[in-house]
Design a protein around this motif. Structure first.
Motif, mmCIF file in Angstrom:
data_model
loop_
_atom_site.group_PDB
_atom_site.id
_atom_site.type_symbol
_atom_site.label_atom_id
_atom_site.label_comp_id
_atom_site.label_asym_id
_atom_site.label_seq_id
_atom_site.Cartn_x
_atom_site.Cartn_y
_atom_site.Cartn_z
ATOM 1 N N ARG A 32 0.821 -1.219 0.000
ATOM 2 C CA ARG A 32 0.000 0.000 0.000
ATOM 3 C C ARG A 32 0.851 1.264 0.000
ATOM 4 N N ARG A 33 0.377 2.247 -0.757
ATOM 5 C CA ARG A 33 0.940 3.597 -0.734
ATOM 6 C C ARG A 33 -0.236 4.555 -0.586
ATOM 7 N N THR A 34 -0.358 5.151 0.578
ATOM 8 C CA THR A 34 -1.502 6.024 0.875
ATOM 9 C C THR A 34 -0.989 7.436 1.082
ATOM 10 N N PHE A 35 -1.412 8.337 0.213
ATOM 11 C CA PHE A 35 -0.858 9.681 0.262
ATOM 12 C C PHE A 35 -1.908 10.715 -0.129
ATOM 13 N N ALA A 36 -1.621 11.962 0.225
ATOM 14 C CA ALA A 36 -2.484 13.083 -0.123
ATOM 15 C C ALA A 36 -1.757 13.980 -1.106
ATOM 16 N N VAL A 37 -2.538 14.625 -1.960
ATOM 17 C CA VAL A 37 -2.006 15.656 -2.854
ATOM 18 C C VAL A 37 -2.431 17.002 -2.281
ATOM 19 N N ILE A 38 -1.463 17.828 -1.935
ATOM 20 C CA ILE A 38 -1.761 19.080 -1.248
ATOM 21 C C ILE A 38 -0.964 20.224 -1.876
ATOM 22 N N SER A 39 -1.523 21.436 -1.794
ATOM 23 C CA SER A 39 -0.807 22.615 -2.290
ATOM 24 C C SER A 39 -1.651 23.856 -2.107
ATOM 25 N N HIS A 40 -1.142 24.967 -2.600
ATOM 26 C CA HIS A 40 -1.887 26.206 -2.654
ATOM 27 C C HIS A 40 -2.968 26.086 -3.733
ATOM 28 N N PRO A 41 -4.075 26.836 -3.617
ATOM 29 C CA PRO A 41 -5.086 26.804 -4.672
ATOM 30 C C PRO A 41 -4.494 27.088 -6.046
ATOM 31 N N ASP A 42 -5.034 26.404 -7.043
ATOM 32 C CA ASP A 42 -4.674 26.597 -8.453
ATOM 33 C C ASP A 42 -3.293 26.085 -8.821
ATOM 34 N N ALA A 43 -2.677 25.298 -7.945
ATOM 35 C CA ALA A 43 -1.367 24.738 -8.293
ATOM 36 C C ALA A 43 -1.506 23.488 -9.153
ATOM 37 N N GLY A 44 -2.735 22.920 -9.233
ATOM 38 C CA GLY A 44 -2.962 21.780 -10.110
ATOM 39 C C GLY A 44 -3.165 20.451 -9.429
ATOM 40 N N LYS A 45 -3.694 20.465 -8.199
ATOM 41 C CA LYS A 45 -3.853 19.206 -7.460
ATOM 42 C C LYS A 45 -4.774 18.216 -8.171
ATOM 43 N N SER A 46 -5.979 18.663 -8.499
ATOM 44 C CA SER A 46 -6.927 17.736 -9.119
ATOM 45 C C SER A 46 -6.468 17.320 -10.512
ATOM 46 N N THR A 47 -5.782 18.214 -11.210
ATOM 47 C CA THR A 47 -5.252 17.863 -12.527
ATOM 48 C C THR A 47 -4.192 16.779 -12.392
ATOM 49 N N LEU A 48 -3.345 16.880 -11.366
ATOM 50 C CA LEU A 48 -2.342 15.836 -11.140
ATOM 51 C C LEU A 48 -3.015 14.525 -10.746
ATOM 52 N N THR A 49 -4.042 14.613 -9.897
ATOM 53 C CA THR A 49 -4.783 13.406 -9.519
ATOM 54 C C THR A 49 -5.282 12.678 -10.755
ATOM 55 N N GLU A 50 -5.877 13.434 -11.658
ATOM 56 C CA GLU A 50 -6.396 12.862 -12.900
ATOM 57 C C GLU A 50 -5.275 12.267 -13.745
ATOM 58 N N ALA A 51 -4.157 12.990 -13.830
ATOM 59 C CA ALA A 51 -3.034 12.524 -14.644
ATOM 60 C C ALA A 51 -2.425 11.248 -14.077
ATOM 61 N N LEU A 52 -2.344 11.139 -12.750
ATOM 62 C CA LEU A 52 -1.821 9.918 -12.141
ATOM 63 C C LEU A 52 -2.723 8.727 -12.455
ATOM 64 N N ALA A 53 -4.047 8.946 -12.370
ATOM 65 C CA ALA A 53 -4.985 7.875 -12.703
ATOM 66 C C ALA A 53 -4.866 7.495 -14.175
ATOM 67 N N LEU A 54 -4.626 8.474 -15.016
ATOM 68 C CA LEU A 54 -4.447 8.217 -16.441
ATOM 69 C C LEU A 54 -3.212 7.366 -16.688
ATOM 70 N N HIS A 55 -2.112 7.695 -16.038
ATOM 71 C CA HIS A 55 -0.872 6.950 -16.229
ATOM 72 C C HIS A 55 -0.937 5.564 -15.609
ATOM 73 N N ALA A 56 -1.804 5.392 -14.600
ATOM 74 C CA ALA A 56 -1.998 4.062 -14.031
ATOM 75 C C ALA A 56 -2.979 3.234 -14.852
ATOM 76 N N GLN A 57 -3.507 3.845 -15.935
ATOM 77 C CA GLN A 57 -4.404 3.186 -16.884
ATOM 78 C C GLN A 57 -5.731 2.757 -16.260
ATOM 79 N N VAL A 58 -6.198 3.567 -15.291
ATOM 80 C CA VAL A 58 -7.516 3.302 -14.715
ATOM 81 C C VAL A 58 -8.576 4.194 -15.344
ATOM 82 N N ILE A 59 -8.143 5.218 -16.093
ATOM 83 C CA ILE A 59 -9.049 5.987 -16.934
ATOM 84 C C ILE A 59 -8.362 6.155 -18.286
ATOM 85 N N THR A 60 -9.115 6.471 -19.319
ATOM 86 C CA THR A 60 -8.553 6.553 -20.659
ATOM 87 C C THR A 60 -8.365 7.978 -21.144
ATOM 88 N N GLU A 61 -9.010 8.949 -20.454
ATOM 89 C CA GLU A 61 -8.884 10.332 -20.894
ATOM 90 C C GLU A 61 -9.016 11.257 -19.703
#
Length: 553
Positions: A32-61
């Motif tokens: 297990r690797r359990t972690f949070a993505v944190i930062s100042h607003p507008d730094a791109g947290k949710s975009t990185l979350t999406e990109a990580l899921a994309l690279h793990a091939q759990v979403i296609t776009e």
């Protein structure tokens, strides 16, 4: 600090079945690797979350950009207000597999008004990925969250995001990290090309060049090409040589990764990326599974003088879990309520009967789910480090513990001091039942704190918030989920201090001070400003006026 010895859960003398189960827990916790993505607003947290899921091939776009006409919102942003405004205002848990590991990624709110939700998330993770905007550097919210991580002993991986846009010099950013947060940055990758001219990165451990190719809108994985130094020099010339020289300068200054120093909180590995273009995202994912700690033993029990718990619940102990978030309204079809719990020890099995530590009552776990944004799947088994969603767990509150066999109760989560206050009243007095149910629900989720007093009565509770946007969320949800629109009347208070029953009558007689009770029984004195706090502490030292979080004045 010397820890109290923990119960021995070794396999010595155990039955073959128990021994196999013990090994199973150890093996699964290590994955297990359990972690949070944190930062100042507008730094791109949710975009990185999406990109990580994309690279793990759990979403296609990838959703890439929120809230724009014709564009998708990210899978972790499920509230209508999040989609409309393009920011995260509630945390979301995503779980996926990658390279033989189970990744539990917790996205956090993208606005400082919801920093209390982020603080709760940090009580349930083993590591953090901190995003830093390449153009803005370390901003106030970033600094605050770094301090929270350091105080909780959470190792931090730093990602310099948005390197595809003009920004600060890379060496300047490293100096800023070291000076402002006292962590030694140890870059694992180094940008080839200045901010705004992102060609790729130098892998500082292998010496290779990883070149990136942009894709349309960053919606799919960016192709990567790995090559040696000679080929890199031939392809990109001077910018490669500049990157190599700067990397050598870092090495001469001791800025190379050391795993023990990272886990001890002295250093932070650094990577350069552009989440929206999917540049450098695979390196972030690989670094997480390689360097971030596995599920670690959770601390509990009485605290020392500095507020640190003394006992440890080993991952091989019987099942226990800690509730760090409660959320309703995720499923508009069923109006259910989900308690997010971090599995701390043992094996969770759906249907098992646990004990609710706060009441001592049995707790059935029939409805347990894995949550991926707004999508859900029934979960039958979970291990230390996993985040499980317990559906319609009405008895569970934020900070509660459930366990089997060996009793345990993890320390409660500290509550932030609110700075904004407003009286809430129902616009339609005929819907008071819905009004009260909705207010209680929002209080239980921690969306706002709800304060009451005999003077104001049940029909006019005071909502208390860290930031004003919490009021907007409360109003929107009261209308959409409970059909009970509310009217908010702002109050002039800016300070809240904990008091006691002996001090409350005297404080209530002080001009400009009001004493109210929170739903957990805590008495709060509301004051207009810090000057008034100082005056009362000077003139009435016998009265109790304590900050809600130790050390916060």
């Amino acid at each position: 600090m010397t820890s109290t010895p923990t119960t021995d859960h070794s396999t010595s003398g155990a039955t073959p079945g128990a021994a196999a189960r013990h090994k199973d827990v150890v093996r699964e916790a290590a994955r297990r690797r359990t972690f949070a993505v944190i930062s100042h607003p507008d730094a791109g947290k949710s975009t990185l979350t999406e990109a990580l899921a994309l690279h793990a091939q759990v979403i296609t776009e990838a959703g890439a950009v929120h809230g724009k006409a014709g564009r998708r919102s990210t899978v972790s942003d499920w509230m209508e207000m999040e989609k409309e405004r393009g920011i995260s205002i509630t945390s979301a848990a995503l779980q996926f597999s990658y390279d033989g590991h189970v990744v539990n990624l917790v996205d956090t709110p993208g606005h400082s008004d919801f920093s209390e939700d982020t603080y709760r998330v940090l009580s349930a993770v083993d590591a953090a990925v901190m995003l830093v905007d390449a153009a803005k550097g370390l901003e106030p919210q970033t600094l605050k969250l770094f301090r929270v991580c350091k105080a909780r002993g959470i190792p931090v991986i730093t990602v310099i995001n948005k390197w595809d846009r003009p920004g600060l010099d890379a060496l300047t950013l490293m100096e800023e990290i070291q000076e402002k947060i006292k962590l030694v940055p140890t870059p694992l990758t180094w940008p080839v090309g200045i901010a705004g001219d992102f060609r790729g990165v130098l892998d500082r451990r292998s010496g290779d060049y990883i070149a990136y190719t942009r894709t349309a809108g960053g919606a799919t994985r960016a192709p990567e090409a790995r090559m040696g130094g000679d080929a890199a020099a031939a392809q990109v010339g001077d910018v490669w040589h500049a990157a190599v020289e700067e990397s050598e300068l870092l090495s001469s200054d001791g800025a190379d990764h050391d795993q023990d120093l990272f886990l001890s909180g002295f250093t932070t590995p650094v990577l350069f990326a552009s989440a929206i273009s999917n540049f450098g995202v695979s390196a972030v994912l690989e670094t997480l599974v390689e360097l971030a700690p596995p599920a670690v033993p959770f601390r509990h029990g009485p605290e020392d003088s500095e507020g640190r718990p003394l006992e440890v619940r080993d991952v091989t102990a019987p099942f226990s879990a800690f509730v760090f978030k409660v959320q309703a309204g995720m499923d508009t079809n069923h109006r259910d309520r989900v308690a997010f719990a971090r599995v701390c020890s043992g094996v969770f099995e759906r249907g098992m009967i646990a004990t609710h530590a706060q009441t001592g009552r049995p707790f059935a776990t029939k409805y347990a789910q894995a949550i991926f944004g707004r999508e859900r799947a029934v979960i039958d088994t979970a291990y230390p480090g996993d985040i499980i969603g317990l559906v319609n767990a009405m008895a569970l509150k934020i900070g509660d513990t459930i366990y089997v066999d060996e009793p345990v109760s993890f320390p409660p989560i500290a509550t932030f001091a609110p700075e904004h206050f407003a009286v809430a009243t129902a616009k339609d007095s005929g819907r008071f039942k819905q009004f009260r149910r909705g207010i209680d629900q929002l209080d239980g989720e921690g969306v706002v704190q709800v304060l009451r007093s005999d003077l104001r009565g049940q029909q006019s509770p005071v909502l208390a918030a860290v930031g004003p946007m919490q009021f907007e969320v409360a109003q929107a949800r009261m209308e959409s989920e409970f059909g009970a629109p509310v009217r908010l009347e702002p109050l002039s208070y800016t300070q809240a201090r904990r008091t006691d029953a002996a001090s409350a009558p005297e404080l209530a007689r002080v001009r400009g001070v009001e004493v109210m009770e929170r739903n957990d029984g805590t008495l709060l004195a509301l004051l207009p400003d810090k000057w008034r706090v100082t005056v009362i502490e000077r003139d009435h030292p016998e009265l109790t006026l304590e900050p809600l979080i130790a050390g916060d004045r």
